[in-house]
Design a protein around this motif. Sequence first.
Motif, mmCIF file in Angstrom:
data_model
loop_
_atom_site.group_PDB
_atom_site.id
_atom_site.type_symbol
_atom_site.label_atom_id
_atom_site.label_comp_id
_atom_site.label_asym_id
_atom_site.label_seq_id
_atom_site.Cartn_x
_atom_site.Cartn_y
_atom_site.Cartn_z
ATOM 1 N N THR A 135 0.860 -1.176 0.000
ATOM 2 C CA THR A 135 0.000 0.000 0.000
ATOM 3 C C THR A 135 0.896 1.225 0.000
ATOM 4 O OG1 THR A 135 -1.659 1.258 1.246
ATOM 5 C CG2 THR A 135 -0.168 -0.106 2.533
ATOM 6 N N ALA A 155 -2.328 -0.952 5.616
ATOM 7 C CA ALA A 155 -3.733 -0.698 5.312
ATOM 8 C C ALA A 155 -4.585 -1.940 5.512
ATOM 9 C CB ALA A 155 -3.879 -0.200 3.875
ATOM 10 N N GLU A 197 -10.051 2.095 2.554
ATOM 11 C CA GLU A 197 -9.167 1.453 3.513
ATOM 12 C C GLU A 197 -9.144 2.197 4.851
ATOM 13 O OE1 GLU A 197 -5.594 -0.103 0.578
ATOM 14 O OE2 GLU A 197 -5.434 1.926 1.409
ATOM 15 N N HIS A 257 -6.062 3.132 6.915
ATOM 16 C CA HIS A 257 -4.630 3.095 6.610
ATOM 17 C C HIS A 257 -3.829 4.059 7.458
ATOM 18 C CE1 HIS A 257 -4.863 6.843 4.283
ATOM 19 N NE2 HIS A 257 -5.811 6.323 3.512
#
Length: 162
Positions: A81, A86, A120, A122
């Motif tokens: 990511t 994430a 997401e 993250h």
Amino acid sequence: NLSSWRRMVEETIALSRSTGSTVIVVDKLKRRLHLYSAGKRIASYEAELGAKGLNRKLHSGDQATPEGRYKVSQVKGHGRTKYYRALLINYPNEEDRARYAWGKRVGQVPTRAGIGNLIEIHGDGGQGRDWTDGCVALANPDMDQVFARARVGTPVTIVGTF
């Protein structure tokens, strides 16, 4: 919406309690991500949202964070990511698809706009402002703690507030 959001959160916490599992609850208004295990809150972190903050996500590019019940569909470590670490969630779900279709019918969704994806939780947060395209961002040390407890299938409930 408040009663619906509260019910969703209560049901998510009850699931955690009955299964002994970890669940994630995001409160958009308070900009907090809460981590529960076995029905008890074990941590709470500052969260940054989509640039349109409290709006409800309708389509790709609206910079809003979705609301609903999701599951972690993919766990992304370093190198997988662009945001430190994430947890991909399964947006869009069936409710999101229905809301998108309704928005198309009534003209709330631009003609060429898709439903969106790649939402997401993250890292790379901690900026003190809402800046994502609809994701939930945490400071990297906080993301490390959430990442250590989350697995594919971990329930994620995102609400306006509760």
